[in-house]
Design a protein around this motif. Structure first.
Motif, short mmCIF file in Angstrom:
data_model
loop_
_atom_site.label_atom_id
_atom_site.label_comp_id
_atom_site.label_asym_id
_atom_site.label_seq_id
_atom_site.Cartn_x
_atom_site.Cartn_y
_atom_site.Cartn_z
N PRO A 50 0.57 -1.19 0.15
CA PRO A 50 -0.38 0.01 -0.42
C PRO A 50 0.99 1.45 0.16
N SER A 51 -0.21 2.22 -1.21
CA SER A 51 1.00 3.48 -0.54
C SER A 51 0.66 5.02 0.54
N ARG A 52 1.47 5.37 1.50
CA ARG A 52 1.27 6.36 1.64
C ARG A 52 0.28 7.55 1.37
N GLU A 53 0.77 7.19 0.47
CA GLU A 53 0.41 9.08 -0.35
C GLU A 53 -1.14 9.13 -0.75
N ALA A 54 -1.22 7.31 -1.25
CA ALA A 54 -2.64 7.50 -2.21
C ALA A 54 -3.56 6.89 -0.72
N ALA A 55 -3.27 6.14 0.39
CA ALA A 55 -3.75 6.74 1.47
C ALA A 55 -4.66 8.16 1.95
N VAL A 56 -3.40 9.05 1.86
CA VAL A 56 -4.09 10.53 1.43
C VAL A 56 -4.56 10.64 0.70
N GLU A 57 -4.67 10.27 -0.44
CA GLU A 57 -5.93 10.85 -1.58
C GLU A 57 -6.84 10.53 -1.09
N MET A 191 -3.83 6.19 7.68
CA MET A 191 -4.88 7.14 7.52
C MET A 191 -5.02 8.13 9.25
N ALA A 192 -4.88 7.38 9.77
CA ALA A 192 -4.98 7.98 11.42
C ALA A 192 -3.96 8.54 11.22
N GLU A 193 -2.37 8.42 11.59
CA GLU A 193 -1.25 9.08 11.62
C GLU A 193 -1.03 9.98 10.97
N TYR A 194 -1.98 9.61 9.79
CA TYR A 194 -1.48 10.92 8.49
C TYR A 194 -2.67 12.52 9.67
N ALA A 195 -3.83 11.56 10.08
CA ALA A 195 -5.22 13.22 10.89
C ALA A 195 -3.61 13.11 11.77
N HIS A 196 -3.34 12.85 12.41
CA HIS A 196 -2.44 12.38 13.89
C HIS A 196 -1.62 13.99 13.67
N GLY A 197 -0.61 13.83 12.38
CA GLY A 197 0.23 14.25 12.08
C GLY A 197 0.34 16.04 11.43
N LYS A 198 -1.25 15.97 11.19
CA LYS A 198 -2.36 17.08 10.55
C LYS A 198 -2.53 18.01 11.99
N THR A 199 -3.11 17.25 13.05
CA THR A 199 -3.80 17.58 13.94
C THR A 199 -2.98 17.59 15.49
N GLY A 200 -2.05 16.77 15.65
CA GLY A 200 -1.85 16.23 17.01
C GLY A 200 -2.43 15.63 18.32
N ILE A 201 -4.26 14.87 17.00
CA ILE A 201 -5.18 14.01 17.90
C ILE A 201 -4.86 12.50 17.13
N ASP A 202 -4.37 12.36 18.27
CA ASP A 202 -4.12 10.65 17.75
C ASP A 202 -5.17 9.90 18.37
#
Length: 318
Positions: A50-57, A191-202
């Motif tokens: 799986p691609s991290r970039e694709a998961a963010v998309e 996906m969850a870690e992408y949101a964590h990185g953007k918001t500081g919410i884990d």
């Protein structure tokens, strides 16, 4: 004379650069050998992962389907809405099915499992997720309303959808949680870690969270994998719903056990509070004050707060 000296110096530097570059193949060979040793981590094989970039998309595409008209540059109206949603949905389905297939196949090969027809399952799970989108829209609408009713600073629903990091983290969680429920490996955590990185919410995608959930401000919030949260719960920044620390030898035996607390309906937890342990239950309609540390249950309709500290205020010595 100066030009001639500069030209000679440039030639010397070019030769030196060539000498240094000749050392790079030896480094490459060492890296190749480290991949073959089995001591380090790499993915070298014919099957894509799986691609991290694709998961963010996929997160972004899900946001456009859940909140049509907010996260794209095309104006929507009643005439082009069916066309727009149809185009978005078909493109999203194709990308989702591809990434789910990669994730399922990677997991299958890693654990040497019997063939489960990864491509067919990827298509099937992608369609199952798409069928859940109307339900996710309704669920997230309750979260938007909870933010509006719980925060006097919220001037409109639009402001919450566009601007609130708590809502973004909850949206990503609800998307990732649905994939987690379907047994999809790896992608929900990406996906969850992408949101964590953007918001500081884990928020771990395995957590179970009811409707009308509101995270105010949000930075530093941690919600562990086996946490259970009821309806109409409100958290402030810096709240941790975590597990008690474990000795290394106990980790494997507790992987599938409940390790994080249960928060019942209508609970408010203020900033900096830490609540730990799988047997810890915060009863309905309770309020947990700021900076409280809890490893034991409290009954419904309870207020828990720290004793007011003694403040020392001294005037400036002149």
């Amino acid at each position: 004379m100066t030009d001639a000296v500069d030209k000679d110096r440039c030639q010397v530097e070019v030769e030196a650069e060539r000498d240094w570059r000749q050392e790079v193949p030896a480094v490459v060979e060492a890296l190749v050998q480290s991949c073959r040793s089995g001591e380090c981590f790499d993915h070298v094989g014919p099957e894509p992962i799986p691609s991290r970039e694709a998961a963010v998309e996929l997160v972004q595409g899900a946001g456009r389907l859940i909140f049509p008209g907010y996260f794209h540059r095309v104006r929507l109206d009643e005439l082009n809405l069916p066309y727009y949603l149809g185009q978005e949905a078909m493109e999203f389905y194709g990308r989702l099915a591809e990434q789910l297939t990669h994730a399922i196949r990677h997991e299958c090969l890693r654990y040497h499992r019997d063939c489960t027809r990864c491509g067919d399952r990827g298509q099937r799970e992608a369609l199952q997720f798409m069928r859940e989108l109307p339900r996710l829209r309704v669920l997230l609408a309750t979260d938007v309303r909870a933010a509006h009713s719980g925060d006097p600073a919220a001037k409109s629903y639009d402001e919450i959808i566009f601007c609130y990091p708590g809502l973004f983290a909850i949206m990503v969680y609800r998307v990732a949680h649905q994939l987690h429920r379907q047994g999809i490996p790896l992608i929900p955590r990406i996906m969850a870690e992408y949101a964590h990185g953007k918001t500081g919410i884990d928020i771990h995608p395995g957590a179970q969270i009811g409707e009308s959930f509101f995270i105010d401000h949000g930075t530093g919030v941690v919600i562990g994998e086996t946490t259970r949260i009821g309806t109409r719960v409100r958290l402030y920044q810096g709240v941790t719903l975590g597990a008690l620390s474990l000795p290394p030898e106990a980790v494997e035996s507790l992987r599938d056990r409940k390790r994080h607390p249960t928060i019942e309906d209508d609970v408010i937890i203020y900033s900096g509070a830490t609540i730990l342990g799988g047997e810890t239950v915060i009863g309905a309609r309770s309020t947990i004050g700021g900076n409280v540390w809890l490893t034991e249950s409290v009954p419904p309709d309870t207020r828990v707060f720290l004793k007011k500290p003694e403040l020392v205020i001294k005037g400036t010595v002149r």
